[in-house]
Structure formats: structure tokens, C-alpha cells
Design a protein around this motif. Sequence first.
Motif, mmCIF file in Angstrom:
data_model
loop_
_atom_site.group_PDB
_atom_site.id
_atom_site.type_symbol
_atom_site.label_atom_id
_atom_site.label_comp_id
_atom_site.label_asym_id
_atom_site.label_seq_id
_atom_site.Cartn_x
_atom_site.Cartn_y
_atom_site.Cartn_z
ATOM 1 N N GLY A 88 0.828 -1.207 0.000
ATOM 2 C CA GLY A 88 0.000 0.000 0.000
ATOM 3 C C GLY A 88 0.856 1.248 0.000
ATOM 4 N N THR A 89 1.955 1.227 0.781
ATOM 5 C CA THR A 89 2.871 2.379 0.810
ATOM 6 C C THR A 89 3.499 2.603 -0.555
ATOM 7 O OG1 THR A 89 3.354 1.927 3.133
ATOM 8 C CG2 THR A 89 4.899 3.334 1.935
ATOM 9 N N LEU A 90 3.869 1.514 -1.226
ATOM 10 C CA LEU A 90 4.456 1.635 -2.569
ATOM 11 C C LEU A 90 3.460 2.269 -3.539
ATOM 12 C CD1 LEU A 90 6.344 -1.798 -2.917
ATOM 13 C CD2 LEU A 90 7.360 0.470 -2.645
ATOM 14 N N GLN A 91 2.197 1.895 -3.417
ATOM 15 C CA GLN A 91 1.180 2.504 -4.285
ATOM 16 C C GLN A 91 1.004 3.986 -3.952
ATOM 17 O OE1 GLN A 91 -2.492 0.317 -5.275
ATOM 18 N NE2 GLN A 91 -1.695 -1.357 -3.993
ATOM 19 N N ALA A 92 1.075 4.309 -2.658
ATOM 20 C CA ALA A 92 0.938 5.714 -2.253
ATOM 21 C C ALA A 92 2.087 6.557 -2.779
ATOM 22 C CB ALA A 92 0.867 5.798 -0.729
ATOM 23 N N LEU A 93 3.246 5.924 -2.986
ATOM 24 C CA LEU A 93 4.409 6.642 -3.515
ATOM 25 C C LEU A 93 4.391 6.739 -5.041
ATOM 26 C CD1 LEU A 93 7.199 5.164 -1.203
ATOM 27 C CD2 LEU A 93 6.186 7.458 -1.109
ATOM 28 N N GLY A 94 3.355 6.207 -5.662
ATOM 29 C CA GLY A 94 3.219 6.391 -7.105
ATOM 30 C C GLY A 94 3.347 5.134 -7.940
ATOM 31 N N ASN A 95 3.602 3.999 -7.320
ATOM 32 C CA ASN A 95 3.694 2.746 -8.081
ATOM 33 C C ASN A 95 2.295 2.289 -8.491
ATOM 34 O OD1 ASN A 95 6.671 1.676 -7.822
ATOM 35 N ND2 ASN A 95 6.124 2.496 -5.805
ATOM 36 N N ARG A 96 2.201 1.834 -9.729
ATOM 37 C CA ARG A 96 0.914 1.391 -10.239
ATOM 38 C C ARG A 96 0.653 -0.070 -9.857
ATOM 39 N NH1 ARG A 96 2.412 3.257 -16.185
ATOM 40 N NH2 ARG A 96 4.370 2.393 -15.357
ATOM 41 N N GLN A 97 -0.582 -0.510 -10.075
ATOM 42 C CA GLN A 97 -0.964 -1.871 -9.704
ATOM 43 C C GLN A 97 -0.126 -2.914 -10.447
ATOM 44 O OE1 GLN A 97 -5.182 -2.239 -10.365
ATOM 45 N NE2 GLN A 97 -5.714 -1.276 -8.400
ATOM 46 N N ARG A 98 0.122 -2.648 -11.738
ATOM 47 C CA ARG A 98 0.916 -3.624 -12.480
ATOM 48 C C ARG A 98 2.368 -3.665 -11.997
ATOM 49 N NH1 ARG A 98 -0.200 0.154 -16.644
ATOM 50 N NH2 ARG A 98 1.599 1.405 -17.294
ATOM 51 N N ASP A 99 2.858 -2.552 -11.425
ATOM 52 C CA ASP A 99 4.209 -2.557 -10.854
ATOM 53 C C ASP A 99 4.268 -3.449 -9.610
ATOM 54 O OD1 ASP A 99 5.110 -0.755 -12.785
ATOM 55 O OD2 ASP A 99 4.463 0.967 -11.590
ATOM 56 N N ILE A 100 3.213 -3.384 -8.780
ATOM 57 C CA ILE A 100 3.146 -4.234 -7.590
ATOM 58 C C ILE A 100 3.052 -5.701 -8.000
ATOM 59 C CG2 ILE A 100 1.861 -4.739 -5.486
ATOM 60 C CD1 ILE A 100 3.268 -2.025 -5.494
ATOM 61 N N ARG A 160 -4.266 -10.431 -6.417
ATOM 62 C CA ARG A 160 -5.190 -9.973 -5.374
ATOM 63 C C ARG A 160 -4.623 -8.778 -4.609
ATOM 64 N NH1 ARG A 160 -7.717 -13.869 -0.653
ATOM 65 N NH2 ARG A 160 -9.013 -12.279 0.347
ATOM 66 N N VAL A 161 -3.331 -8.846 -4.272
ATOM 67 C CA VAL A 161 -2.712 -7.753 -3.521
ATOM 68 C C VAL A 161 -2.660 -6.486 -4.365
ATOM 69 C CG1 VAL A 161 -0.521 -6.942 -2.556
ATOM 70 C CG2 VAL A 161 -1.371 -9.222 -1.981
ATOM 71 N N SER A 162 -2.302 -6.646 -5.642
ATOM 72 C CA SER A 162 -2.168 -5.457 -6.498
ATOM 73 C C SER A 162 -3.511 -4.760 -6.728
ATOM 74 C CB SER A 162 -1.545 -5.848 -7.842
ATOM 75 O OG SER A 162 -2.401 -6.725 -8.552
ATOM 76 N N ARG A 163 -4.624 -5.477 -6.583
ATOM 77 C CA ARG A 163 -5.940 -4.900 -6.799
ATOM 78 C C ARG A 163 -6.596 -4.431 -5.504
ATOM 79 N NH1 ARG A 163 -9.013 -8.279 -11.607
ATOM 80 N NH2 ARG A 163 -7.410 -7.936 -13.214
ATOM 81 N N THR A 164 -5.901 -4.577 -4.390
ATOM 82 C CA THR A 164 -6.442 -4.107 -3.116
ATOM 83 C C THR A 164 -6.476 -2.575 -3.108
ATOM 84 O OG1 THR A 164 -5.523 -6.037 -1.989
ATOM 85 C CG2 THR A 164 -6.148 -4.177 -0.612
ATOM 86 N N GLU A 165 -7.587 -2.036 -2.643
ATOM 87 C CA GLU A 165 -7.714 -0.580 -2.598
ATOM 88 C C GLU A 165 -6.610 0.019 -1.725
ATOM 89 O OE1 GLU A 165 -9.665 1.376 -4.219
ATOM 90 O OE2 GLU A 165 -10.763 -0.240 -5.237
ATOM 91 N N VAL A 220 -6.558 2.573 0.312
ATOM 92 C CA VAL A 220 -6.939 2.863 1.698
ATOM 93 C C VAL A 220 -6.926 1.581 2.523
ATOM 94 C CG1 VAL A 220 -8.772 3.715 3.200
ATOM 95 C CG2 VAL A 220 -8.294 4.867 1.018
ATOM 96 N N GLU A 221 -7.441 0.495 1.977
ATOM 97 C CA GLU A 221 -7.496 -0.785 2.675
ATOM 98 C C GLU A 221 -6.080 -1.314 2.921
ATOM 99 O OE1 GLU A 221 -8.947 -3.997 4.674
ATOM 100 O OE2 GLU A 221 -10.053 -2.224 3.978
ATOM 101 N N ALA A 222 -5.211 -1.143 1.922
ATOM 102 C CA ALA A 222 -3.832 -1.608 2.086
ATOM 103 C C ALA A 222 -3.093 -0.831 3.166
ATOM 104 C CB ALA A 222 -3.093 -1.490 0.740
ATOM 105 N N LEU A 223 -3.304 0.478 3.194
ATOM 106 C CA LEU A 223 -2.628 1.314 4.217
ATOM 107 C C LEU A 223 -3.197 1.026 5.605
ATOM 108 C CD1 LEU A 223 -2.353 4.717 2.317
ATOM 109 C CD2 LEU A 223 -0.517 3.129 2.861
ATOM 110 N N ARG A 224 -4.461 0.664 5.664
ATOM 111 C CA ARG A 224 -5.049 0.329 6.953
ATOM 112 C C ARG A 224 -4.378 -0.906 7.558
ATOM 113 N NH1 ARG A 224 -10.126 -0.223 5.580
ATOM 114 N NH2 ARG A 224 -10.618 2.000 5.904
ATOM 115 N N GLN A 225 -3.952 -1.839 6.696
ATOM 116 C CA GLN A 225 -3.273 -3.043 7.179
ATOM 117 C C GLN A 225 -1.932 -2.702 7.810
ATOM 118 O OE1 GLN A 225 -4.547 -6.115 7.222
ATOM 119 N NE2 GLN A 225 -6.447 -5.329 6.324
ATOM 120 N N ARG A 226 -1.365 -1.582 7.422
ATOM 121 C CA ARG A 226 -0.064 -1.191 7.976
ATOM 122 C C ARG A 226 -0.177 -0.753 9.425
ATOM 123 N NH1 ARG A 226 4.791 -0.093 5.729
ATOM 124 N NH2 ARG A 226 6.175 1.374 6.812
ATOM 125 N N THR A 227 -1.339 -0.251 9.792
ATOM 126 C CA THR A 227 -1.532 0.213 11.157
ATOM 127 C C THR A 227 -2.069 -0.922 12.030
ATOM 128 O OG1 THR A 227 -3.774 0.987 10.640
ATOM 129 C CG2 THR A 227 -1.960 2.549 10.400
#
Length: 312
Positions: free
Chosen positions: A207-219, A298-303, A305-312
Motif C-alpha cells: 500500500g505504501t508503494l502505491q501511495a508513492l506512485g507505483n501502479r498496480q501492475r508494478d506491484i 489480489r494484492v495489487s488490486r487491493t484498494e 486505503v485498505e492496504a494502508l489500513r493493514q499497515r496500522t
Amino acid sequence: MRDVSSRLSFSGLLNNGKRDLAIIGEGIEPEKEARLGSFLKMLSGRPLSDADTFGMIVGQGVAQSLALKVGDQATLLVNTAGGALNTVDVEIVGIFQSFSREFDARAVRVPLAAAQELLATTGANQLVVTLHRTQDTDAALATIQAQLAGSGLEAYSWKQLSDFYEKTLQLYDRQFGVLQVIILVMVLLSVANTVNMSAFERLGEFGTLQALGNRQRDIFRLILLENTFLGLIGGTLGAIIGVGLALAVSAIGIPMPPPPSANTGYTAMIRLDTANVATAFLIGVLATALAAIFPARRVSRTELVEALRQRT
């Protein structure tokens, strides 16, 4: 081609002075047979040599049936090529044991010259061609068959003559093929479970990687490449460890009991085959890569907000 030896097959009666026993025999060229390598194990006496004019080696079963031992005299009675009866006195110089109990109960061997004199012929009914490499069998067979075309003679490979060997090999191939499929499924399930747990435990990081600008296909690509790299390491280590264990087991040997209708057991070893080692390596790599596809998708398609919530 390494060597060509002649054999003359015959059948008849062997007499020890008291009774007869039906036998199957071969006239051989002793020195060439010794270079060929034999499946015969000498229990007593010695193998035939070119100096043995009328020497004979007999199977263990023949020796037991006629109470023969090394140094005894016996009489061999056969039909000649013309149909007449002929006899020759022979000296037992050795008693052998092969892999087959039935063969040992009837088999004898004499020098080729003695067999030719006994059958009143100057020829042989079989030529045995030995090669430097077993892999050249099919090519050599095709060449020989082409040279014999139209001569009335026939050529067969050792595989064609060993029906029991071929059927046993096919049976084992089917059995081990089923085991390979079962093992592959087990590997896929175990790797998929591990990869799935690892991916979702790190969902916050992705989720952090996506927040930094990485796209779903990059994940998706990152997870797939990571697990493929791990598969390469695991496959390499597995192949190295497997080869090492195979060499260690082969150096010690695995004592096996006598198979049905056989006289003696044997020591089994693990034959290393490049294709099998490569297949095992590829299974390790492909299993890891394939098992990563579903969790990566599945991970790359996770929203986000939901991914960042898992970090907390």
C-alpha cells in the motif's frame, strides 16, 4: 562400433554318465564375450577361454541336477544341422549363476569351435554387435538394417530382445509418473500457501508503494519477480542437494531382495540424469512463479486505503 562376436545356439541332452538333462546351449567366442561384459557370475571354476577346445561352463541349476562339479566329464548330444545325431565329450571348467533361475536350470556354454564341430557347420546363427555408447543403439541399428536389406538376415536391438526389461521400464515409468504429478500438486499447494501468507502479511508495504506512485501492475510485477527469484534460488539449492544425496546413496548402495524367478538380489543405485535434474529445477522455479500469480493479482488490486489500513 566396438566389437562383433559370433554365437551359435543349440539344444540337446547333457549326460553325466548316469542320466540325461535337456539343455539349451551357446557356442561363443570366449575372449570377445569377456570384453562384451557378462551377466554371468562364476560360482566356481573359471570362465571359458580361447584355449578351451572342449571346455564347458554350466548353469547352477544344471550342475545341481546332474551333480556336476568343476573338472567332471560330461557328454553332449545334439542334432547336427543336417539332422544327424552327434556327441562330444566335454570338461566342466566353471559353474555360473545368472539373474534368472530358469536360465541357470538349462543353460550351458561351449567355445564356438566346439559348437560348430558338434553341429557340423562352419557358421553362426547370431552376431552380437557392441557399441561404445548405449545412446548410439538406434542409429547403429538403422545402419545395420540398411546394410542387411535384401540379404534375408534380420537385426534387432537389445531393447527389442529384452521384452521383460521394456515392460518393467514402462510399468515403473507409469508408477513414477503418477508420483511426480502428486508431488507437483503438493509443491504447488505448499508454495501457494506460503506465498499467499507472505504477500498479505506485507500488504501495508505494498500500500505504501502505491501511495508513492507505483501502479498496480508494478506491484504485480514486483511480487512475481520476487517469488521467481526465490524459486531460482530454491531450485538451484534443491538440485545441488539432490545430486549430492544421490551420489552419497549410490556410493553406499541399496541392497535389494531377489525379484521373482531370480537367483540373487542386487545393489540398487540412483542414476543421475541431466533431464531429470533439469526437470526438478524447473518444477521448483515454475511452482513458485505460478503460485505467486493469484496472491500478486489480489494484492495489487487491493484498494489503497485498505492496504494502508493493514499497515496500522
